[in-house]
Design a protein around this motif. Structure first.
Motif, mmCIF file in Angstrom:
data_model
loop_
_atom_site.group_PDB
_atom_site.id
_atom_site.type_symbol
_atom_site.label_atom_id
_atom_site.label_comp_id
_atom_site.label_asym_id
_atom_site.label_seq_id
_atom_site.Cartn_x
_atom_site.Cartn_y
_atom_site.Cartn_z
ATOM 1 N N LYS B 41 -41.584 96.227 8.185
ATOM 2 C CA LYS B 41 -40.469 96.789 9.275
ATOM 3 C C LYS B 41 -39.295 97.095 9.404
ATOM 4 C CE LYS B 41 -42.333 92.549 11.708
ATOM 5 N NZ LYS B 41 -42.360 92.046 10.887
ATOM 6 N N THR B 42 -38.317 96.275 8.911
ATOM 7 C CA THR B 42 -37.211 95.757 9.488
ATOM 8 C C THR B 42 -36.663 97.573 7.902
ATOM 9 O OG1 THR B 42 -36.753 93.734 9.431
ATOM 10 C CG2 THR B 42 -34.917 95.154 8.281
ATOM 11 N N THR B 43 -37.308 97.024 6.693
ATOM 12 C CA THR B 43 -37.456 98.093 5.802
ATOM 13 C C THR B 43 -37.476 99.901 6.559
ATOM 14 O OG1 THR B 43 -37.818 96.973 4.203
ATOM 15 C CG2 THR B 43 -37.484 98.977 4.175
ATOM 16 N N MET B 159 -34.503 98.398 17.181
ATOM 17 C CA MET B 159 -34.239 96.921 17.727
ATOM 18 C C MET B 159 -34.960 96.014 17.011
ATOM 19 S SD MET B 159 -34.457 97.596 21.853
ATOM 20 C CE MET B 159 -33.394 95.997 22.445
ATOM 21 N N ASP B 160 -34.079 95.375 15.591
ATOM 22 C CA ASP B 160 -35.189 94.777 15.248
ATOM 23 C C ASP B 160 -35.206 93.101 15.748
ATOM 24 O OD1 ASP B 160 -36.216 93.390 12.724
ATOM 25 O OD2 ASP B 160 -34.639 94.673 11.418
ATOM 26 N N GLU B 161 -36.463 92.450 16.294
ATOM 27 C CA GLU B 161 -36.290 91.398 16.456
ATOM 28 C C GLU B 161 -35.859 90.641 17.230
ATOM 29 O OE1 GLU B 161 -39.028 89.021 13.974
ATOM 30 O OE2 GLU B 161 -39.432 89.926 13.293
ATOM 31 N N PRO B 162 -34.766 91.775 19.038
ATOM 32 C CA PRO B 162 -33.862 91.154 19.263
ATOM 33 C C PRO B 162 -33.623 90.221 19.987
ATOM 34 C CG PRO B 162 -35.081 92.853 20.696
ATOM 35 C CD PRO B 162 -35.458 92.968 19.315
HETATM 36 MG MG LIG Z 1 -37.868 91.558 9.859
#
Ligand SMILES: [Mg+2]
Ligand SMILES: Nc1ncnc2c1ncn2[C@@H]1O[C@H](COP(=O)(O)OP(=O)(O)O)[C@@H](O)[C@H]1O
Lengths: 225, 388
Positions: B41-43, B159-162
Motif C-alpha cells: 500500500k505504502t509503496t 494519506m498513509d495511515e494518517p
Molecule cells: Mg504502509
C-alpha cells in the motif's frame, strides 16, 4: 597563605595592568587564537559532518577517525608543525584545529542522524529539496547536539591554547611558561587560574546558549530522548 | 485523476513490493487502499509523489507521467499526510502549516493568513497557532498534518495511515472531519489503511489488496460488504458485514408513521412533552405511569443501522424519528425498518456526506462553507441532499 599572596602579586604587578604583557592583552590573544582555531575547525568539520550525517555515508569512518584523533598528543603536533611550517600562527593553529575538529564532526554527524526519520520523510514528501531538508529540518534538529560539540571543543581549545607560548607566541600560556622559566611561580599560577576561568566561562556561555537560544520545540525534543 | 499502468516495484534486494498493478483513482473522490501489512500500500501511494520510483509501468497524474516531473515541484502540488504526522519540531504550528506556501515563495503574511484559515478548517483553536508540535495531542498533530497538506490547496491528497496512531475515539473524530472537509473541498484522495472499518467508512471506492499489490476487489463500500469477490475478501471483511453494511445506508429510506396518527402501539403509548420531545414509553397494560426510555434516531443524518438499533432497543418495538432539536417527527416500527432493508430498486446510496452539525471540532457558527447554526441544520441538510 602562600598562593593567595602569589595571586595578589600576580594581579597587582604593573606589567600585568597595561602594556603587551597585561592580563587584558594576554586574554585577548588567547581568545583570538582559540576563536580562530574553532572557526577553522567548524568550517572544516560542520559542513562535512552535516553531509555525512545526512547521506549516512562514511559514518563508520568518522567514528573511527574521531576516536583516533583523541589520542593525538597536542604538544607532539605543535613540534611537528613547527618543524614543517616554522614558528608562527599556523604551527599553533594546526594542532588546535586538529583538537577541535573531531568533536565538532561527530556532533554534526550524530545531530543530523538523530533527526526523526518521519520528519525527514514528511519534509521530502511535501516538496523540500535535499538541501532544504538538510538546512531547514536536520540542522535545527541537530542544533542541541552541535552546541554540545562546540562546548566540548571550545573548552579543550581554550585549555590547550597555552601551548602557543611554547613556540614563542602570546596568550595566557606566556604567564605559565615565563613564570616557570623565571621561577616566578605567582605568574605561573595566575596564568593557569585565568585559563581555568576562561574555560569555565565558556562552559557557562554554552549552557546559557542551549537554554535560551534554541527554539522550544528543539529543546523539548532533546529532553524527550 | 491518478492512473497506475502496469506498475511494479522490485527492490534491489529482490523483494517484490508490487507487481503489475492497474488502477484508476477518480478525481474528486476518496479511494482507499486497504490490505494486510506488507501488501504494498505504502509503496503504491509513494509512487504518486515519486517518493518511490516504480521499476516497471508508470503512474499518470492527469495524463502526465509523474516520472517527467521534477520531484520537489511535483510534491508541492500534492498533499502528503503520514501516520506520525512528521511535523517540524522546531517550528510553531502556524509555520508548519505554512511550509509549502513558503516553499512556493508566498510572502510571509499571506502564507500565515492562509495557515490560520486552515487551522480553523481542520477544527483547531486559533491559539494553537503559536504552539509547538510537542505541545499537542496526537489527534491535534494529525489535524495539523492535514492542514499542512492542504495549505497550498493541492488537488490531490495522499494519506498513509494518517489516523492509525491515535485512539479509537479520536480516530472517529478525525474520520468525520475528513469526510466533512472532503464534502467541501472535493480533493482526489488516495488513502491507505489496514483497517477495513476505516476503509468502508471513508472510501467512495475501496481497493482491497493482497500481497504484491494485487487487487482482490475494487468496489464501493456497500457492494464490498454485501458481495465480497471471494472467501479471502469475505474473511478480510470480518464478521457482521451484513449488519455493518447497514451502517452505510441512510435511514431516510425508512417510511415513517406521522406522530399525529396517535401514539399508541399495542399496549405501549409514547409520551411527549409540550415541545413534542419524547419523554418515554408508558406500559398501558401495567396500569402504572412508569416510563421506559425511548430510543430515537435522526432520519436526515443517521444510517439504517441506527434506525434498526433504535427499534430493537425500544420496548414497544418502535423507533422514534427525531429532528435536530430532538422533537419527534414520526415513528418507525421494526417492520418498517426491515422493509427499508430490502433494496427495492435504487442501488446503494451513500451517506458519505455527514450532517454538518455532527462534524466534530466545528465551532458552532464558524463560517466554514456549508456549516449552519444548529437551528436550521435540518433545512441545510435537506437543501444539500436536494442538490444531489
Ligand atoms: Mg504502509
Ligand atoms: N526499501 C525496501 N527494500 C526492500 N523491501 C522493501 C523496501 N520497502 C518496502 N519493502 C517491502 O515491500 C513490501 C511492501 O511494503 P509496503 O508498501 O510498505 O507495505 P504496506 O504499506 O502495505 O504495509 C513489504 O514486503 C516490504 O517489506
Amino acid at each position: 597563605m602562600n598562593w593567595l599572596n602569589w595571586l595578589s602579586d600576580f594581579f597587582s604587578d604593573p606589567d600585568h595592568r597595561s602594556g603587551p604583557d597585561s592580563i587584558l592583552h594576554r586574554v585577548s590573544e588567547h581568545l583570538t587564537l582559540s576563536g580562530e582555531a574553532l572557526l577553522y575547525a567548524a568550517l572544516l568539520a560542520v559542513p562535512l559532518g552535516l553531509l555525512i550525517g545526512y547521506t549516512g555515508r562514511g559514518v563508520n569512518v568518522v567514528t573511527a577517525l574521531a576516536g583516533a584523533a583523541r589520542a593525538l598528543p597536542t604538544l607532539g603536533l605543535v613540534t611537528l608543525a613547527v618543524l614543517l611550517a616554522g614558528v608562527g600562527d599556523t604551527a599553533v593553529l594546526f594542532p588546535l584545529v586538529a583538537l577541535a575538529a573531531p568533536p565538532l564532526l561527530v556532533a554534526a554527524v550524530e545531530g543530523v542522524r538523530g533527526t526523526d526519520p518521519d520528519v525527514r520523510d514528511a519534509a521530502r514528501g511535501i516538496g523540500l529539496t535535499h538541501s532544504q531538508v538538510l538546512l531547514q529540518v536536520c540542522l535545527p534538529s541537530a542544533a542541541p547536539t552541535l552546541l554540545a560539540g562546540f562546548r566540548t571543543a571550545t573548552v579543550q581549545v581554550i585549555a590547550t591554547a597555552t601551548v602557543a607560548a611554547y613556540v614563542g607566541l602570546g596568550g595566557l600560556g606566556r604567564y605559565v611558561i615565563d613564570g616557570l622559566a623565571t621561577r616566578q611561580y605567582a605568574v605561573t599560577v595566575g596564568g593557569a587560574l585565568l585559563v581555568v576561568l576562561l574555560a569555565v566561562g565558556a562552559q557557562l556561555f554554552f549552557a546559557l546558549l542551549a537554554r535560551f537560544a534554541l527554539p522550544p520545540g528543539v529543546r523539548a525534543q532533546r529532553r524527550a530522548r | 485523476m491518478i492512473r497506475f499502468e502496469g506498475v511494479g516495484k522490485r527492490h534491489p534486494d529482490g523483494t517484490v513490493a508490487v507487481e503489475g498493478l492497474d488502477l484508476e483513482v477518480p478525481t474528486g473522490r476518496i479511494t482507499v487502499l486497504v490490505g494486510p501489512s506488507g501488501c504494498g500500500k505504502t509503496t503504491l501511494l509513494r509512487m504518486v509523489n515519486r517518493m518511490v520510483e516504480p521499476t516497471s509501468g508508470r503512474v499518470l497524474l492527469d495524463d502526465t507521467d509523474v516520472a517527467e516531473l521534477e520531484p520537489a515541484k511535483l510534491r508541492r502540488g500534492i498533499g502528503y499526510v503520514i501516520q506520525q504526522a512528521g511535523l517540524f519540531p522546531h517550528r510553531k504550528v502556524i509555520d508548519n502549516i505554512a511550509t509549502v506556501p513558503y516553499l512556493l515563495g508566498w510572502d510571509r503574511k499571506k502564507a500565515r493568513a492562509r495557515a490560520a484559515e486552515l487551522l480553523e478548517l481542520v477544527g483547531l483553536a486559533p491559539e494553537t497557532a503559536k504552539r509547538y508540535p510537542f505541545q499537542l495531542s496526537g489527534g491535534q498533530q494529525q489535524r495539523v498534518g492535514v492542514a499542512r497538506a492542504l495549505a497550498a490547496d493541492p488537488p490531490v491528497l495522499l494519506m498513509d495511515e494518517p489516523f492509525s496512531a491515535v485512539d479509537p475515539v479520536v480516530r472517529a473524530g478525525l474520520q468525520e472531519e475528513l469526510l466533512r472537509l472532503q464534502s467541501e473541498l472535493h480533493k482526489t484522495v488516495l488513502f491507505v489503511t489496514h483497517d477495513i472499518e476505516e476503509a468502508v467508512r471513508l472510501g467512495d471506492q475501496v481497493v482491497v489488496l493482497r500481497e504484491h499489490g494485487r487487487i482482490a476487489q475494487l468496489a464501493d463500500p456497500h457492494t464490498l460488504l454485501t458481495s465480497p469477490a471471494d472467501d479471502g475478501v469475505a474473511a478480510f471483511l470480518g464478521r457482521d458485514r451484513g449488519l455493518r453494511g447497514l451502517g452505510l445506508r441512510p435511514a431516510k429510506a425508512v417510511e415513517l408513521r406521522p406522530v399525529d396518527d396517535g401514539l399508541r402501539y399495542g399496549g405501549w403509548e409514547l409520551a411527549l412533552d409540550d415541545e413534542r420531545r419524547p419523554i418515554g414509553w408508558i406500559d398501558r397494560s401495567a396500569g402504572t405511569a412508569e416510563l421506559q426510555p425511548s430510543a430515537g434516531y435522526r432520519p436526515d443524518s443517521d444510517t439504517l443501522r441506527a434506525a434498526l438499533d433504535a427499534a430493537v432497543l425500544s420496548p414497544a418495538g418502535v423507533a422514534v424519528a427525531l429532528d435536530a432539536d430532538g422533537r419527534a417527527i414520526g415513528t418507525a416500527s421494526r417492520e418498517a425498518v426491515l422493509a427499508a432493508l430490502t433494496p427495492a430498486g435504487g442501488g446503494p446510496v451513500s451517506v458519505r456526506k455527514p450532517d454538518p452539525a455532527d462534524a466534530m471540532g466545528t465551532p458552532a457558527g464558524a463560517d466554514t462553507v456549508g456549516t449552519a447554526d444548529g437551528a436550521d441544520v435540518v433545512g441545510t441538510a435537506d437543501g444539500a441532499d436536494g442538490g444531489r
